[in-house]
Write a protein that holds these residues in place. Structure first.
Motif, mmCIF file in Angstrom:
data_model
loop_
_atom_site.group_PDB
_atom_site.id
_atom_site.type_symbol
_atom_site.label_atom_id
_atom_site.label_comp_id
_atom_site.label_asym_id
_atom_site.label_seq_id
_atom_site.Cartn_x
_atom_site.Cartn_y
_atom_site.Cartn_z
ATOM 1 N N LEU A 59 -7.620 -0.166 5.455
ATOM 2 C CA LEU A 59 -8.889 0.341 4.949
ATOM 3 C C LEU A 59 -8.776 1.715 4.303
ATOM 4 C CD1 LEU A 59 -11.227 -0.698 7.924
ATOM 5 C CD2 LEU A 59 -10.693 -1.976 5.839
ATOM 6 N N MET A 60 -7.605 2.297 4.323
ATOM 7 C CA MET A 60 -7.442 3.653 3.809
ATOM 8 C C MET A 60 -7.557 3.675 2.286
ATOM 9 S SD MET A 60 -4.236 6.279 4.351
ATOM 10 C CE MET A 60 -4.399 6.246 6.134
ATOM 11 N N ASP A 61 -8.125 4.750 1.763
ATOM 12 C CA ASP A 61 -8.207 4.960 0.325
ATOM 13 C C ASP A 61 -6.811 4.840 -0.293
ATOM 14 O OD1 ASP A 61 -7.849 7.126 -1.989
ATOM 15 O OD2 ASP A 61 -9.943 6.481 -2.015
ATOM 16 N N ALA A 62 -6.694 4.038 -1.333
ATOM 17 C CA ALA A 62 -5.375 3.716 -1.890
ATOM 18 C C ALA A 62 -4.664 4.948 -2.436
ATOM 19 C CB ALA A 62 -5.520 2.660 -2.982
ATOM 20 N N GLU A 63 -5.419 5.856 -3.061
ATOM 21 C CA GLU A 63 -4.785 7.041 -3.631
ATOM 22 C C GLU A 63 -4.154 7.894 -2.532
ATOM 23 O OE1 GLU A 63 -5.785 11.022 -6.344
ATOM 24 O OE2 GLU A 63 -7.426 9.887 -5.415
ATOM 25 N N ILE A 64 -4.918 8.132 -1.467
ATOM 26 C CA ILE A 64 -4.405 8.973 -0.385
ATOM 27 C C ILE A 64 -3.297 8.255 0.375
ATOM 28 C CG2 ILE A 64 -5.023 10.058 1.805
ATOM 29 C CD1 ILE A 64 -7.721 10.736 0.645
ATOM 30 N N LYS A 65 -3.440 6.965 0.593
ATOM 31 C CA LYS A 65 -2.413 6.209 1.307
ATOM 32 C C LYS A 65 -1.064 6.334 0.619
ATOM 33 C CE LYS A 65 -1.441 1.576 3.143
ATOM 34 N NZ LYS A 65 -1.952 0.182 3.299
ATOM 35 N N ASP A 66 -1.071 6.431 -0.691
ATOM 36 C CA ASP A 66 0.169 6.529 -1.447
ATOM 37 C C ASP A 66 0.891 7.849 -1.205
ATOM 38 O OD1 ASP A 66 1.886 5.132 -3.211
ATOM 39 O OD2 ASP A 66 1.312 6.468 -4.841
ATOM 40 N N TRP A 67 0.202 8.828 -0.618
ATOM 41 C CA TRP A 67 0.813 10.130 -0.337
ATOM 42 C C TRP A 67 1.511 10.173 1.018
ATOM 43 C CZ3 TRP A 67 -4.298 13.285 -1.459
ATOM 44 C CH2 TRP A 67 -4.630 13.155 -2.819
ATOM 45 N N LEU A 68 1.398 9.092 1.808
ATOM 46 C CA LEU A 68 1.784 9.151 3.218
ATOM 47 C C LEU A 68 3.015 8.295 3.541
ATOM 48 C CD1 LEU A 68 -1.774 8.796 4.817
ATOM 49 C CD2 LEU A 68 -0.628 10.877 4.031
ATOM 50 N N ALA A 69 3.632 8.598 4.673
ATOM 51 C CA ALA A 69 4.731 7.794 5.210
ATOM 52 C C ALA A 69 4.718 7.936 6.727
ATOM 53 C CB ALA A 69 6.071 8.251 4.648
ATOM 54 N N PHE A 70 4.708 6.786 7.437
ATOM 55 C CA PHE A 70 4.809 6.781 8.893
ATOM 56 C C PHE A 70 6.266 6.461 9.278
ATOM 57 C CE2 PHE A 70 0.038 5.564 9.624
ATOM 58 C CZ PHE A 70 -0.334 6.749 9.018
#
Length: 766
Positions: A335-346
């Motif tokens: 459900l995360m915003d696609a733009e912000i999700k692209d900035w992340l890494a778990f």
């Protein structure tokens, strides 16, 4: 060929499977066998994920039922003797008793793991501590990994860090006195691992990043000379700070490799590369193991090229530290915003980044060209995004002055007005903030968030719980009340959800301790408060009673520390932006008639740099951030703060400089020893040392609380002493809570009566 590996993987499971299995076992709903099967399934899953990511070896020994330090004690047979456990036949129930306590036993002390939000259980060292060997869980896990066909690297907490992180008790003069008894136990473990075919053992010695006393530094070479003689190849792991000043020591150690943290301290690489021993591996911690931002792979590749030219296949690539401190898998975030999700890494994505760097270093850039291109684009898009910067926030922060962070008058003048306003008895009783969050509360919040529960029904559900909490406190005769925080999912996430500049996850859980998991928000942009966050809840609660009702906020440093923080500006700047948002909330609470406002800072010491040379800079801005959030109120408004699970003695001048009217601290597990420094320092304001441990289901007797209060009285003047639990009661159930608080109030009343009787006797004698 470059090798890729990790120092550790999150143990809780992507859906918190371990947490739920632990708690079911504690409730008696499942057997030990069922819990053990869950652990086995999780380990198998995590090893498969490491292999699928292209790592050259899987890590064994990073799994723990509660805590890795406790696991080490169980392996060595060194759990505190006061429990009376059979070290070689330790049961899961015994293990959890040491961690959580029982009706017969006080739990082991718990404190922060360096400057993280993870808590470890503190070893208890005495003259009679034994290291005769314990349980074989580690070897069972190794067998599982080898049977599945994996090449296993075993991880152990190093002997010097283990000793250093414990506490000397019962006459032990110096922890290093135990070294000669401890080393044979480590030698026995290493010999068994060698016999089992293990090629590499990662031994963590994080204390090398601290300002160590010379006697500890001098112990390293002889210790590792003994350990390396009959052992697999040893990779000595350091992390969380630079070990540049230890270069000569590290070069002298007879180990096969050293791991360094190049995220926290990228500047240390050239110094350590100089005269790097031939045939010695250097493991480069390039990927951030403590934050969730996507790596700039191109920049990292460039930064390590010199090392690769120098070392060739003796260069390994890894994360900066164990991935314990980040969520498991970004793929779960649907459900995360696609733009912000692209900035992340778990964690799973970070392993892929490690493998990409390995392949690039080995000349296989074409195979991962798309991964590098995607990373380059994400880094560029984040830097240019309009979501990041808010000119209004930046302008307001630039206009703040030192005067904005100062109360109108000193504490000795303020307290007179506060005493007149509140008319509190001697040893006033209160709680830290939260009350038990039942399944019904959680279900109502979740249903409201999903849109299944209408707003008015949700409002009434929360108000009903607040009424219940207030009624219970009045029945217990507690002096200063709280509303219980039923509307709050987490003390940081709740506020972050109402502030601009914060982002959130569905499954971004990380372990704090035991089964306690938190889901930190992440700060991606300038922070701003668009509207009030807590005023309506506090006002409703205050309307139910004439007794003081504390407004409850989370402080700016804790909001920072317990979030994943943006890495494109100084942390101090982000903290001050949060301070201004909280300052507005404090002002609105005061205007609404809330006379006591608690701004919790449990993470204040956690943010302290590991190097003392950097302390003053951090403490100055951290104190300023707290005062900027709290100093805008009138003298008769009482500001509280809460801190827990930290040693405070060496930073007491800065805690005093925060100038909170009342500070509550955790002290029960340390038997009030954490309070000693406040007395030596002559802390000037009011203090509430916790009289019982809320992290244990154990209900202490009234006499135990009285004993702790008498110890507190030897340090704190009666007129400045408050009575409260160690921390919030969110994780406890109602029967435990009522019973413990009843004992607490009774202990306070007995003490008041005793003091009144003494004063009466003195008056009669005079």
């Amino acid at each position: 060929m470059t090798k890729a590996h990790i120092l550790g993987f999150p143990r809780i499971g992507a859906q918190r499977e371990l947490k739920f299995a632990q708690e079911a076992y504690w409730r008696g709903d499942v057997s030990a066998g069922t819990l053990q099967e869950t652990g086995k399934e999780l380990r198998a899953c995590h090893w498969q994920q490491q292999a699928a990511a292209g790592l050259d070896m899987v890590t064994v020994g990073d799994f723990a039922w509660y805590d890795q330090v406790l696991n080490t004690l169980a392996l060595l047979g060194a759990l505190p003797e006061r429990f009376g456990f059979d070290a070689k036949h330790l049961s899961l129930n015994d293990y959890f008793t040491a961690a959580r306590g029982s009706t017969q036993h006080v739990a082991m002390e718990m404190t922060k793991w360096f400057d993280t939000n993870y808590h470890y259980l503190v070893p208890e060292w005495t003259n009679t501590t034994r290291f005769d060997g314990g349980i074989d869980w580690l070897f069972d896990e190794l067998s599982e990994a080898q049977s599945a066909g994996y090449i296993a690297k075993v991880v152990l907490l190093g002997p010097l860090s283990l000793l250093y992180l414990g506490k000397a008790k019962q006459g032990l003069q110096h922890k290093l006195e135990l070294l000669e008894k401890l080393l044979p136990a480590y030698q026995a473990v290493l010999q068994r691992l060698q016999a089992a075919g293990v090629a590499w053992v990662q031994i963590d010695e994080p204390i090398l990043a601290l300002d160590l006393e010379q006697e500890w530094l001098e112990a390293f070479v002889p210790v590792y000379t003994r350990l390396a003689s009959q052992a697999p190849d040893i990779l000595l792991a350091t992390y969380f700070e630079s070990v540049q000043e230890r270069a000569a020591l590290l070069h002298a150690l007879p180990v096969a490799g050293v791991h360094i943290d190049l995220v926290r301290a990228p500047q240390q690489l050239p110094a350590l590369l100089k005269d790097w021993p031939i045939n010695r591996v250097l493991s480069a911690g390039l990927i951030d193991g403590r934050n969730i931002w996507r790596a700039d792979l191109s920049s990292l590749l460039e930064s390590v090229q010199v090392a690769h030219v120098s070392l060739g296949d003796r260069l390994w690539v890894s994360a900066s530290c164990s991935l314990l401190h980040v969520p498991v898998d970004l793929a779960s975030e649907c459900l995360m915003d696609a733009e912000i999700k692209d900035w992340l890494a778990f964690a799973v994505q970070k392993m892929a980044e490690i493998n990409a760097l390995k392949k690039a270093l080995d000349g296989d850039r074409q195979a991962i060209a798309s991964q590098f291109d995607a990373a380059d684009k994400a880094i560029r898009d984040r830097r240019l995004s309009s979501r990041i910067h808010n000119p209004l926030v930046q302008k307001r922060l630039a206009q703040t002055t030192a005067a904005d962070a100062q109360r109108s008058h000193v504490f000795s003048q303020r307290i007179v007005q506060q005493q007149q306003r509140f008319q509190l008895p001697l040893f006033p009783t209160t709680s830290i903030g939260s009350f038990p969050q039942t399944m019904a509360i959680r279900q109502a919040r979740a249903a409201y968030k999903r849109g299944e529960l209408p707003h008015l029904e949700y409002l009434e559900a929360m108000r009903s719980e607040i009424r219940h909490v207030v009624d219970q406190q009045l029945a217990l005769d507690i002096d200063v009340l709280v509303h219980g925080e039923p509307e709050r999912n987490d003390m940081v996430e709740y506020f972050g959800e109402q502030l601009w500049g914060y982002g959130f996850t569905e499954y971004g859980w990380v372990q704090s301790y035991g089964s306690r998991c938190v889901k930190p928000p992440f700060i991606y942009g300038d922070v701003y408060r668009p509207e009030e966050m807590t005023v309506s809840w506090s006002c409703y609660a205050q309307s139910l009673t004439d007794r003081p009702m504390k407004g409850m906020l989370t402080g700016p440093v804790t909001m920072l520390q317990w979030s994943f923080v943006r890495d494109d500006q100084p942390r101090a700047t982000t903290a001050l932006q949060i301070s201004l948002a909280l300052r507005d909330e404090v002002g609105d609470l005061e205007k609404a008639g809330i006379g006591m406002i608690q701004i919790d800072e449990p993470a204040f010491r956690e943010g302290l740099p590991l190097k003392r040379s950097q302390w003053a800079e951090y403490l100055d801005w951290a104190v300023h951030a707290f005062k900027l959030s709290s100093a805008g109120v009138q003298d008769q408004t009482q500001i509280h703060t809460h801190m827990c699970y930290s040693e405070f003695n060496d930073i007491l001048p800065w805690i005093a400089a925060m100038d909170a009217d009342v500070i509550t601290i955790e002290t029960s597990r340390s038997d009030m020893k954490l309070l000693d420094g406040f007395g030596d320092f002559a802390y000037p304001n009011q203090i509430g040392p916790g009289v019982y441990d809320i992290h244990s289901p154990r209900i202490p007797r009234v006499s135990e609380m009285q004993k702790l209060l008498q110890k507190a009285r030897s340090v704190i003047p009666d007129r400045r002493l408050w009575v409260n639990p160690d921390c919030g009661l969110k994780t406890r159930d109602w029967p435990e809570t009522i019973a413990a608080l009843k004992h607490m109030v009774e202990a306070a009343k007995l003490l008041r009566a005793s003091v009144a009787e003494d004063e009466h006797s003195e008056c009669c004698q005079s």
